[in-house]
Scaffold this active site. Structure first.
Site, PDB file in Angstrom:
ATOM      1  N   LYS A 238      13.575   8.442   8.615  1.00 55.24           N
ATOM      2  CA  LYS A 238      13.968   7.326   7.736  1.00 55.24           C
ATOM      3  C   LYS A 238      12.789   7.004   6.825  1.00 55.24           C
ATOM      4  O   LYS A 238      11.784   6.445   7.262  1.00 55.24           O
ATOM      5  CB  LYS A 238      14.365   6.103   8.553  1.00 55.24           C
ATOM      6  CG  LYS A 238      14.992   4.990   7.717  1.00 55.24           C
ATOM      7  CD  LYS A 238      15.423   3.821   8.574  1.00 55.24           C
ATOM      8  CE  LYS A 238      16.252   2.839   7.755  1.00 55.24           C
ATOM      9  NZ  LYS A 238      15.603   2.397   6.521  1.00 55.24           N
TER      10      LYS A 238
ATOM     11  N   LYS B 147      20.095   3.038  12.943  1.00 57.68           N
ATOM     12  CA  LYS B 147      18.696   3.083  12.506  1.00 57.68           C
ATOM     13  C   LYS B 147      17.798   2.581  13.626  1.00 57.68           C
ATOM     14  O   LYS B 147      18.116   1.630  14.332  1.00 57.68           O
ATOM     15  CB  LYS B 147      18.488   2.257  11.238  1.00 57.68           C
ATOM     16  CG  LYS B 147      18.898   0.802  11.328  1.00 57.68           C
ATOM     17  CD  LYS B 147      18.759   0.120   9.981  1.00 57.68           C
ATOM     18  CE  LYS B 147      19.298  -1.312  10.036  1.00 57.68           C
ATOM     19  NZ  LYS B 147      19.228  -1.964   8.705  1.00 57.68           N
TER      20      LYS B 147
END
Length: 512
Positions: free
Chosen positions: A213, A380
């Site tokens: 990410k 996430k």
């Protein structure tokens, strides 16, 4: 339609905890638009907390001092929309003063309820619960068409106000025009949160995709032949500002493409620059040539929605990943690991963090691309930073928080001056019980009157906040602001002399 109708609907929606009640109230208002497509689009945008004009150059500073409110409502939706467009079009010498004049004229003819609505709309703080799902259901109810058709059209059209206008004027048939189309941006798929790789593997059912990410700017890239268009997460066209993304896309062996990616500024050693360096490339007035020379951007692709006439939106993530690998070289793809082993996933997370990135994304191998939704197939995983800060002021809330002190101003201790440095404000993470408690607490700490919009308080209450990072900011005296700050708890066990210092915050900034 009068502005007061929209403003009171906003208050009603914000004051309700019931999704059905919110939907019914918005549908009632939309039913009064007489199927005027322009009016429908404006109302839907406003109640979703957005300006059709996107940005008009009016922020907090311009709204600190407002004229007295009008006694009776007179403003129309069309008239206010036109005035906001006029304000946004002001440019050149004396633009700031002219904008201030137009803002004052607008607010002087608005009632108190309308002023509150407009102020929150213009500052991006109009959060009364009219989320995309609620709004889509309200449009469906008002137009008497299936909600699933509205949601699908909104996902593919990327523009709920336009979808609402089409649905209310043309019914289900009009919504069929909203298909996946190269050159028309699609609402991006969003992720839910997991606290670790083990939880992520459990929620995704075993073997999963793990991707780095990156702390850059998400971009959606469209290519039709030799023409490339680049959109931001909010679907703004930024093609002219990102020539590196255009060039990287044109180098791919494909004629038609819709892809998800991340544009990011990297240091010579490959580590990411602070987010502000990347973000500076997205400004309207940026000199692209000079900025590119000083700090070029890199682009990393991580998903694909369409390739050479074939839609991949509904294909499983594993197939989309394979399709992406066929056309994008490894150097332009985010790092990826497919595994069911929590130890291997943990090592991948550690390596990603060590490289200076935000964390990892965990994705189901079988999940489709849920455009415009926070799908359960994407999770996430990021480390959480916390600080103990001091509350410097607090704002009265609106909607469900009407009558309660809500948004708190956060300050770090400055040992050099004995004072405090403001780092931003937040109301995220607050429970109803917390709101009740702080409404009493901060009135006890108030310095002066408590009937204004912002209540200054004695700097005595310590609050623990979580945040994603620290960024430079010209809005605050210390030049720094917290990213995505949210309240964890109030620390009655700590005095203000035990709060974290501005030096600690600067250390976070340098680390980022």
């Amino acid at each position: 339609m009068l502005l007061i109708d929209v403003a009171t609907t906003s208050v009603d929606v914000g004051g309700s905890a019931s999704r059905l009640a919110k939907t019914a109230r918005i549908a009632e208002l939309l039913g009064q638009t007489e199927s005027d497509p322009t009016l429908v689009a404006i109302v839907v945008a406003w109640l979703s907390g957005e300006l059709p004009q996107r940005q008009i150059g009016v922020g907090y500073a311009a709204l600190r001092s407002l004229p007295a409110a009008a006694a009776q409502p007179s403003l129309t939706v069309d008239g206010v929309h036109a005035r906001l467009s006029e304000i946004g079009a002001v440019a050149g010498k004396g633009a700031q003063a002219r904008r201030a004049e137009l803002v004052a004229e607008l607010f002087s003819t608005a009632t108190e309820v309308e002023q509150t609505f407009l102020r929150r709309l213009l500052t991006g703080e109009l959060r009364q619960g009219a989320l995309i799902g609620v709004m889509a259901d309200a449009v469906a109810k008002a137009a008497q068409i299936p909600a699933v058709a509205v949601r699908r059209a909104a996902m593919l059209g990327g523009d709920l106000p336009a979808v609402a206008a089409a649905g209310l004027t043309g019914g289900t048939a009009a919504l069929e025009e909203f298909t996946l189309r190269v050159g028309r941006p699609v609402g991006p798929m969003l992720a839910q949160t997991a606290v670790g790789v083990g939880e992520a593997l459990g929620r995704l059912g075993g073997e999963s995709i793990f991707e780095a990410k990156l702390d850059g700017a998400r971009v959606q890239i469209h290519r039709a032949g030799d023409e490339v268009t680049v959109y931001t997460r909010s679907l703004d066209d930024v093609t002219a500002r990102l020539p590196e993304v255009v060039e990287a896309t044109l180098a791919l062996p494909v004629r038609e493409l819709i892809a998800d990616g991340e544009a990011i500024a990297l240091r010579p050693d490959g580590r990411p620059q602070p987010f502000q360096v990347t973000g500076s490339r997205f400004g309207r007035s940026v000199d692209v040539t000079a900025a590119r020379t000083a700090q070029p951007l890199s682009v990393f692709f991580f998903d694909i929605l369409h390739r050479d006439g074939t839609d991949l939106l509904d294909a499983p993530a594993a197939r989309r990943a394979a399709a992406l690998d066929e056309i994008v070289p490894a150097a332009n793809r985010v790092d990826r690991l497919i595994t069911s082993d929590p130890v291997a996933a943990g090592h991948f997370l550690d390596a990603t963090l060590a490289a200076g990135h935000e964390g990892v994304m965990a994705k189901s191998l079988t999940a489709p691309y849920e455009a415009g939704r926070r799908g359960a197939g994407w999770l996430k995983i990021k480390p959480v930073h916390t600080l103990d800060l001091v509350v410097l002021a607090v704002e009265w809330g609106s909607g469900r928080r009407l009558g309660k002190l809500s948004n708190i101003h956060l300050g770090a201790r400055d040992p050099a001056t004995g004072g405090y440095v403001m780092l931003g404000k937040t109301f995220k993470g607050m429970t109803d019980a917390m709101l009740d408690w702080q409404t009493v607490r901060f009135q006890e700490l108030a310095v002066g009157a408590t009937d204004g919009y912002v209540v200054t308080v004695r700097p005595e209450q310590v609050v623990e906040v979580a945040f994603d990072g620290v960024q430079t900011s010209s809005r605050y005296p210390g030049g720094l602001a917290l990213r995505f700050a949210r309240v964890l708890r109030y620390r009655d066990d700590k005095g203000p002399d035990q709060a974290d210092t501005i030096d600690t915050v600067r250390a976070f900034s340098e680390r980022d």
